[in-house]
Design a protein around this motif. Structure first.
Motif, short mmCIF file in Angstrom:
data_model
loop_
_atom_site.label_atom_id
_atom_site.label_comp_id
_atom_site.label_asym_id
_atom_site.label_seq_id
_atom_site.Cartn_x
_atom_site.Cartn_y
_atom_site.Cartn_z
N TYR A 1 -12.29 -77.78 20.71
CA TYR A 1 -13.38 -77.24 19.88
C TYR A 1 -13.83 -78.33 18.90
CZ TYR A 1 -11.87 -72.85 21.99
OH TYR A 1 -11.53 -71.88 22.90
N TRP A 2 -13.78 -78.06 17.59
CA TRP A 2 -14.24 -79.09 16.64
C TRP A 2 -13.13 -80.04 16.21
CZ3 TRP A 2 -11.51 -79.10 12.15
CH2 TRP A 2 -10.96 -77.89 11.70
N HIS A 3 -11.90 -79.78 16.62
CA HIS A 3 -10.77 -80.58 16.16
C HIS A 3 -10.74 -81.94 16.86
CE1 HIS A 3 -9.66 -76.37 15.48
NE2 HIS A 3 -9.00 -76.80 14.44
N TYR A 4 -10.59 -82.98 16.09
CA TYR A 4 -10.53 -84.33 16.65
C TYR A 4 -9.11 -84.68 17.09
CZ TYR A 4 -10.79 -89.35 17.28
OH TYR A 4 -10.71 -90.62 17.82
N ASP A 5 -8.98 -85.33 18.24
CA ASP A 5 -7.73 -86.00 18.62
C ASP A 5 -8.11 -87.26 19.40
OD1 ASP A 5 -7.88 -85.44 21.54
OD2 ASP A 5 -7.44 -83.38 20.99
N PHE A 6 -7.14 -88.12 19.62
CA PHE A 6 -7.45 -89.43 20.20
C PHE A 6 -7.99 -89.32 21.62
CE2 PHE A 6 -3.27 -88.82 21.99
CZ PHE A 6 -3.29 -89.51 23.19
N LEU A 7 -7.66 -88.24 22.35
CA LEU A 7 -8.19 -88.07 23.69
C LEU A 7 -9.68 -87.75 23.64
CD1 LEU A 7 -7.98 -87.91 26.74
CD2 LEU A 7 -7.08 -85.57 26.51
N THR A 8 -10.10 -86.91 22.70
CA THR A 8 -11.53 -86.66 22.56
C THR A 8 -12.24 -87.96 22.17
OG1 THR A 8 -11.41 -85.99 20.23
CG2 THR A 8 -11.15 -84.27 21.87
N GLY A 9 -11.55 -88.80 21.41
CA GLY A 9 -12.10 -90.11 21.08
C GLY A 9 -12.30 -90.96 22.33
N LEU A 10 -11.33 -90.94 23.23
CA LEU A 10 -11.46 -91.69 24.48
C LEU A 10 -12.60 -91.15 25.34
CD1 LEU A 10 -7.69 -92.17 25.45
CD2 LEU A 10 -9.31 -93.98 24.84
N VAL A 11 -12.77 -89.83 25.38
CA VAL A 11 -13.88 -89.24 26.13
C VAL A 11 -15.21 -89.78 25.60
CG1 VAL A 11 -15.11 -87.10 26.61
CG2 VAL A 11 -12.61 -87.15 26.77
N ALA A 12 -15.34 -89.81 24.28
CA ALA A 12 -16.58 -90.32 23.67
C ALA A 12 -16.77 -91.80 23.95
CB ALA A 12 -16.57 -90.06 22.17
N MET A 13 -15.69 -92.58 23.90
CA MET A 13 -15.81 -94.02 24.19
C MET A 13 -16.23 -94.25 25.63
SD MET A 13 -15.34 -95.47 21.33
CE MET A 13 -15.96 -93.98 20.52
N GLN A 14 -15.75 -93.41 26.54
CA GLN A 14 -16.19 -93.53 27.94
C GLN A 14 -17.69 -93.26 28.04
OE1 GLN A 14 -14.08 -92.14 31.82
NE2 GLN A 14 -15.22 -90.38 31.12
N GLU A 15 -18.17 -92.27 27.31
CA GLU A 15 -19.58 -91.91 27.37
C GLU A 15 -20.48 -93.01 26.80
OE1 GLU A 15 -18.96 -87.05 27.08
OE2 GLU A 15 -19.66 -88.17 25.33
N VAL A 16 -20.02 -93.68 25.75
CA VAL A 16 -20.86 -94.73 25.14
C VAL A 16 -20.66 -96.09 25.81
CG1 VAL A 16 -20.84 -93.54 22.91
CG2 VAL A 16 -19.21 -95.39 23.31
N GLY A 17 -19.74 -96.16 26.77
CA GLY A 17 -19.50 -97.41 27.47
C GLY A 17 -18.60 -98.38 26.75
N ALA A 18 -17.74 -97.85 25.86
CA ALA A 18 -16.88 -98.71 25.06
C ALA A 18 -15.41 -98.61 25.44
CB ALA A 18 -17.04 -98.38 23.57
N LEU A 19 -15.11 -97.98 26.56
CA LEU A 19 -13.70 -97.78 26.93
C LEU A 19 -12.99 -99.10 27.18
CD1 LEU A 19 -11.88 -95.30 27.26
CD2 LEU A 19 -12.38 -95.35 29.71
N GLY A 20 -13.73 -100.13 27.56
CA GLY A 20 -13.13 -101.43 27.79
C GLY A 20 -12.92 -102.24 26.52
N ASP A 21 -13.34 -101.73 25.38
CA ASP A 21 -13.12 -102.43 24.12
C ASP A 21 -11.61 -102.50 23.85
OD1 ASP A 21 -12.77 -102.71 21.12
OD2 ASP A 21 -14.95 -102.78 21.20
N PRO A 22 -11.10 -103.68 23.48
CA PRO A 22 -9.66 -103.82 23.23
C PRO A 22 -9.12 -102.84 22.20
CG PRO A 22 -10.71 -105.97 23.28
CD PRO A 22 -11.81 -104.96 23.31
N ARG A 23 -9.99 -102.35 21.33
CA ARG A 23 -9.53 -101.44 20.29
C ARG A 23 -9.24 -100.03 20.82
NH1 ARG A 23 -14.34 -102.82 16.19
NH2 ARG A 23 -15.37 -102.85 18.24
N CYS A 24 -9.52 -99.80 22.10
CA CYS A 24 -9.13 -98.55 22.75
C CYS A 24 -7.73 -98.63 23.33
CB CYS A 24 -10.11 -98.19 23.86
SG CYS A 24 -11.75 -97.69 23.29
N SER A 25 -7.14 -99.82 23.34
CA SER A 25 -5.86 -100.02 24.04
C SER A 25 -4.73 -99.19 23.44
CB SER A 25 -5.48 -101.50 24.00
OG SER A 25 -6.39 -102.27 24.75
#
Length: 321
Positions: A232-256
């Protein structure tokens, strides 16, 4: 040899579980015949029909648009992640419920500004933009919501509804869904302002490696590492990864760090547990009632919904190692 968990998910009777797995590992393009057929399965599934049950004769749900978790806002938002197909006009009454609520002039006049920062629960506008764009229901009023989000965005890239004057940093909870909305709108419209806004928000999360303090290698709050489905509205690091995949930033080293943490949470059956739950099935509850259940809640047993969402990230990473 196919992982037994992957085979289990690929053969799930729940089409949205199969969709979540494909969406997380990038296995199907949006326009492929297989994906179109899968989305249609989602649309007519008993789960979706239950979530749409009890509508009024005008097609609206008989509760406030933001009613947790049965209102039009939450229903549309969940439909996107579950793989509901785009362009279904049967959802237009739910769209109108969201517009009537969010664009009410009296309500908009009450948005406070303190210390030069707008204090707004921007996940509401951001989630509506995200849902309407992804479900093919956006119109000129969607642009109005985007303009409000641009107006309310804080200097550090996010949003916050905290009315304490001393609050000076954006909220991860309030910023993740607007990021998904602004990114979806920018990709669909080519709007440079929305694109720049989404990039600023993504950078805010990346600077924190999705869940850590800026100045030290520590988790901001344990809640960010405890997974649930739906979040729902609660943030966790997996929802963060989902968003990074959508913006095309999953390959950024800071996602490691987040990807490493996700891998560390895999159970012996290759699944992922959902130790948190943010909904109740008790119809007597005043808020937080879900019309459907979302699988096992446990620290030790896999939740199929969460596993379908998470496993693709691990599969993709293994393929590139």
């Amino acid at each position: 040899m196919t992982d037994p968990m992957i085979a289990r998910l690929e053969n799930s009777p729940e089409p949205s579980i199969r969709y979540l797995l494909k969406a997380s590992d990038g296995g199907l393009t949006v326009s492929s015949p297989e994906m179109i057929a899968l989305k249609e399965e989602v649309r007519i599934s008993p789960r979706i029909q239950t979530m749409l049950g009890g509508r009024n004769p005008d097609g609206r749900l008989p509760v406030h648009a933001y009613s947790k978790w049965k209102g039009a806002f939450w229903t549309l938002l969940q439909f996107v992640d579950l793989g509901y197909p785009s362009g279904d006009k049967a959802l237009l009454p739910l769209r109108e419920q969201c517009y009537d609520w969010l664009l009410d002039p009296l309500r908009l006049r009450k948005i406070p500004q303190l210390q030069g920062r707008w204090r707004r629960c921007a996940l509401q506008e951001g989630g509506t933009v995200f849902s309407l764009v992804r479900l093919g229901l956006a119109d000129e009023r969607t642009e109005q919501l985007v303009e409000l989000l641009l107006k309310w965005q804080w200097q550090d890239g996010g949003w916050n509804c905290d009315k304490k004057p001393e609050a000076t940093h954006s909220s991860f909870h309030e910023s993740l869904i607007p990021l998904r909305g602004m990114n979806a709108y920018a990709r669909a419209s080519g709007d440079p302002q929305a694109k720049a806004a989404a990039e600023r928000t993504a950078e805010m999360f990346l600077e924190h490696r999705l869940y850590k303090h800026l100045d030290r290698d520590e988790v901001i709050t344990p809640e960010f590492t405890e997974l649930a489905f739906p979040p729902y509205w609660h943030y966790d690091f997996l929802t963060g990864l989902v968003a990074m995949q959508e913006v095309g930033a999953l390959g950024d080293p800071r996602c490691s760090d987040a990807l490493d943490l996700l891998e560390s949470l895999r159970l012996t059956d290759s699944g992922f547990a959902a130790p948190r739950k943010y909904y109740t099935r008790a119809q007597s509850a005043k808020s937080g009632v879900s019309p459907v259940a979302w699988g096992t809640v446990s620290e030790m047993k896999s939740n199929e919904w969460l596993t379908a969402r998470a496993l693709g990230f691990c599969i993709r990473r293994e393929e590139h190692m």
